[in-house]
Design an enzyme around this catalytic site. Structure first.
Site, short mmCIF file in Angstrom:
data_model
loop_
_atom_site.label_atom_id
_atom_site.label_comp_id
_atom_site.label_asym_id
_atom_site.label_seq_id
_atom_site.Cartn_x
_atom_site.Cartn_y
_atom_site.Cartn_z
N GLY A 70 0.48 -1.23 0.10
CA GLY A 70 -0.17 0.20 -0.17
C GLY A 70 0.76 1.37 0.15
CB SER A 71 3.86 2.12 2.17
OG SER A 71 3.03 1.76 2.95
CG ASN A 151 -5.46 4.15 8.86
OD1 ASN A 151 -5.65 4.90 7.95
ND2 ASN A 151 -4.16 3.90 9.98
CD GLN A 179 -7.51 -0.74 7.36
OE1 GLN A 179 -7.57 -1.55 7.88
NE2 GLN A 179 -5.69 -0.85 7.80
CB SER A 199 -1.59 -3.79 1.40
OG SER A 199 -1.06 -4.14 2.07
CG HIS A 201 0.01 -6.48 5.21
ND1 HIS A 201 -0.20 -6.51 6.40
CD2 HIS A 201 0.07 -5.29 4.40
CE1 HIS A 201 0.19 -4.67 6.75
NE2 HIS A 201 0.95 -4.30 5.53
CB THR A 237 12.03 -10.26 -10.60
OG1 THR A 237 13.11 -10.23 -11.47
CG2 THR A 237 11.25 -11.79 -11.56
CB CYS A 324 2.27 3.71 10.93
SG CYS A 324 1.85 3.19 10.03
C1 LIG Z 1 -1.64 -0.33 6.19
C2 LIG Z 1 -1.83 0.24 5.66
C3 LIG Z 1 -0.63 1.10 4.19
C4 LIG Z 1 0.14 0.54 3.84
O1 LIG Z 1 -0.10 -0.55 3.33
P1 LIG Z 1 1.48 -1.93 3.48
O2 LIG Z 1 1.32 -2.63 2.19
O3 LIG Z 1 1.84 -2.18 4.92
O4 LIG Z 1 2.93 -0.90 3.27
C5 LIG Z 1 -1.36 2.35 4.07
N1 LIG Z 1 -2.61 2.57 4.14
C6 LIG Z 1 -3.88 2.53 5.33
C7 LIG Z 1 -4.72 2.82 4.89
C8 LIG Z 1 -3.56 1.30 5.57
O5 LIG Z 1 -4.13 0.71 6.41
#
Ligand SMILES: *Cc1c(COP(=O)(O)O)cnc(C)c1O
Length: 396
Positions: A70-71, A151, A179, A199, A201, A237, A324
């Site tokens: 996500g970042s 989040n 989210q 993202s 995870h 890759t 974070c």
């Molecule tokens: C977790 C999160 C991110 C970051 O995603 P990562 O895959 O951990 O880099 C960005 N935005 C929101 C709203 C998140 O909850």
């Protein structure tokens, strides 16, 4: 026994996702860029994953770019809109103060580089309106970036309406939907979205993999230079196992939404009702425009950090604000944005449930929080002053 209630930080991988990854470590391990059959087999998997992800989002395969999460997707989406805007002399961006740091810190950097950013005022429940966005748009605006769901406090923004305003004004619209995707229905066409980050995870997929959706016609600007992967826009890759795990997790999450959303909402509301009985406590965020699994409370006279540690002792994994910002002692920027004073924002607790959470677990959480809050207040000089009337309650 351990109760995991920190699913906004990350989720357990689903068995479906794990199984979907395994073949790509030792059986289909070719490089998708290789011309031989081993490489082509990997390329076929990658192509099918791209089509499957696109289908879930209502996009086409060529609009899907795999990233490291996500970042990265947030950074690339915002940088892209900024660079494209600047070429046309447009250097104004609209956002909010409750965005994720991947968005906020990118915007801060752009401000140093000469861009102007308008952070819209936030309603005390954590919502903004499409009308506010419409009013803030100027002829110089090149981007509106507003997260789909928060989040920390779980608030769901009127994304479809904001997207419509941007579309009408000819301004690019990015949403951090990390989210939201896999938790509530998201469709890039119906929601008028030009750029979207997700993202894996956060919906029971693996860590370190995500997607940037970019509407056809938007020429992504590279953060990384290198090879021709992801149409040259995101070289390196491919993390094929991760991508396959993410794709399976996404399909699984979305397929079960009709069942999981109402169930989770019931559990969420049960938890909210239980915690609301604790004196001088308050729910943060909107009661209904809210992610199905998100609960966030402030307790007056309490330090969030001590609350977390004692809850952990009782087997409850929770969070204060976001992963974070915890580790730092700064109060959550999201709670400050919705107008919670510093001393109250410090005493916040986020509990985020998932589709495996049970009613028994919710009841155990309520008991644990009640005990810990009572214990901490018993030792707190701030609480004593409040009780003696030497200090005013912020939360009734
Ligand atoms: C977790 C999160 C991110 C970051 O995603 P990562 O895959 O951990 O880099 C960005 N935005 C929101 C709203 C998140 O909850």
């Amino acid at each position: 026994m351990r109760i995991y209630a920190d699913n906004a930080a990350t989720t357990r991988m689903s068995q479906t996702a794990i199984q979907a990854m395994l073949p790509y470590f030792d059986r289909v391990y070719g490089n998708p860029s290789s011309l031989h059959s081993a490489g082509q087999e990997a390329m076929e998997a990658l192509t099918s994953a791209r089509e499957r992800v696109a289908k879930v989002l209502g996009a086409t395969a060529r609009e899907i770019y795999f990233t490291s999460g996500g970042s990265e997707a947030d950074n690339q989406a915002i940088r892209t809109a900024a660079i494209l805007g600047k070429r046309k002399g447009k250097t104004h961006i609209i956002s909010t103060a409750f965005e994720h740091h991947a968005v906020l810190h990118t915007l801060k950097k752009l401000e140093k580089e000469g861009f102007t950013v308008t952070y819209l005022d936030v309603h005390e429940t954590g919502l903004i309106t499409a009308g506010q966005v419409a009013e803030a748009i100027t002829p110089e605006t090149c981007l509106v970036t507003v997260m789909y769901a928060n989040n920390e406090i779980g608030t769901i923004q009127p994304i479809r309406e904001i997207g419509a305003v941007c579309r009408k004004a000819g301004v690019l619209f990015h949403t951090d939907a990390v989210q939201a995707v896999g938790h509530i229905p998201v469709n890039v066409d119906a929601d008028n979205i030009d750029l979207l980050s997700l993202s894996a995870h956060k919906f029971h997929g693996p860590k370190g993999v995500g997607v940037l959706y970019a509407r056809r016609g938007i020429v992504l600007q590279n953060l990384i230079e290198g090879g021709a992967q992801e149409r040259g826009k995101r070289p390196g890759t491919e993390n094929l196992a991760g991508i396959m795990g993410m794709t399976a997790a996404l399909e699984e999450a979305v397929q079960d939404l009709d069942k999981t959303m109402p169930r989770l909402r019931d559990l969420r509301d049960r938890l909210i009702a239980g915690l609301a009985k604790i004196p001088h406590s308050a729910l943060n965020g909107d009661a209904t425009q809210r992610l199905p699994g998100n609960v966030n409370f402030c307790f007056e006279g309490i330090e969030g950090e001590s609350l977390l540690l004692l809850l952990d002792d009782k087997g409850v994994c929770a969070s204060s604000g976001s992963a974070c910002t915890s580790g730092s002692l700064d109060p959550s920027h999201v709670l400050l944005a919705i107008g919670r004073p510093h001393e109250v924002a410090h005493g916040s607790l986020r509990l985020t449930l998932d589709r495996d959470t049970t009613e028994e677990e919710v009841d155990a959480i309520i008991r644990a929080v009640d005990e810990v809050v009572t214990y901490l207040r018993g030792m707190s000089p701030v609480w004593r002053d409040l009780m003696l009337g030497k200090r005013q309650f912020v939360i009734d």
